[in-house]
Design a protein around this motif. Sequence first.
Motif, short mmCIF file in Angstrom:
data_model
loop_
_atom_site.label_atom_id
_atom_site.label_comp_id
_atom_site.label_asym_id
_atom_site.label_seq_id
_atom_site.Cartn_x
_atom_site.Cartn_y
_atom_site.Cartn_z
N GLN A 36 0.91 -1.11 0.02
CA GLN A 36 -0.20 -0.09 -0.11
C GLN A 36 0.88 1.11 0.02
N GLU A 37 0.62 2.12 -0.85
CA GLU A 37 1.52 3.30 -1.14
C GLU A 37 1.15 4.22 0.27
N MET A 38 2.39 4.65 0.77
CA MET A 38 2.21 5.63 1.83
C MET A 38 2.79 6.97 1.42
N LEU A 40 6.75 8.98 -0.08
CA LEU A 40 8.03 9.08 -0.39
C LEU A 40 8.58 7.94 -1.25
N LEU A 42 7.33 4.85 -0.57
CA LEU A 42 7.54 3.97 0.30
C LEU A 42 6.08 3.28 0.27
N ASN A 44 3.67 0.45 2.24
CA ASN A 44 3.56 -0.50 3.39
C ASN A 44 3.11 -1.97 2.90
N VAL A 45 3.70 -3.27 3.75
CA VAL A 45 3.47 -4.22 3.25
C VAL A 45 2.48 -5.02 4.29
N SER A 90 10.75 1.77 -1.73
CA SER A 90 10.98 1.28 -0.36
C SER A 90 9.94 0.48 0.17
N TYR A 92 7.84 -0.65 3.81
CA TYR A 92 7.82 -0.70 5.28
C TYR A 92 7.07 -1.73 5.96
N LEU B 28 -2.30 1.56 8.40
CA LEU B 28 -1.90 2.29 7.56
C LEU B 28 -1.68 3.71 7.84
N LYS B 32 1.46 5.78 8.28
CA LYS B 32 1.58 7.17 7.25
C LYS B 32 2.11 8.28 8.18
#
Lengths: 153, 49
Positions: A36-38, A40, A42, A44-45, A90, A92, B28, B32
Amino acid sequence: MNKAAYSFENIDEENYFYSFVSTGKMGTIQKIVVFQEMSLLLYNVALLDYNKNTGDLSDETISNNQDLSMIFATIFKIIEDFLQNNTHFSVYIQANSETKNKLYNRIIKNNLKDLQTKYIILGVRENKEIEYYLPNNTENYTAFVVRMMEKQN
Amino acid sequence: MEKINENKKLVNKIKEILQTDPKLVRKLEDAKDFVIKNEEKLRTLLEKK
């Protein structure tokens, strides 16, 4: 990471959803890994269990399939695939339980020599301090950030 | 064909749960928030090598 792992497929390239099947004591369980895009660049998995019979998807299921090391080896292979295909991204990694967190810490520590040849690995301490991963850190990191190293010419 | 349709259904389900499950949404959001607060440090560490 040359540990035995399940084969996996990218079921949705646009959204970076992967799937594999865990086979163990409790039968077969479909696992979903999502990025999931956060910010930078970056991502999240997250790991979800999919129950085909009920249609439930959850990240809190304790499947007890006695194949944790295979599952985590597969997750790392998927992360590797994701980063190789998106070298400027990257990842996270933050476990949603103490047990899983210990496993992430152990896997990274045990495979550090191999991992550090390809990846920049950051560790997040309990007090939220971020640093380059230190193998001799006495406390477990609460999260990790992993990125492919720039290729040297 | 059946597999493709099954995957499509699953993908839609995943998208839905990621947007609606309160625990997943909060996890999430927390992550974030942490990243935004530490953006500069992360950028420096990730670009240094």
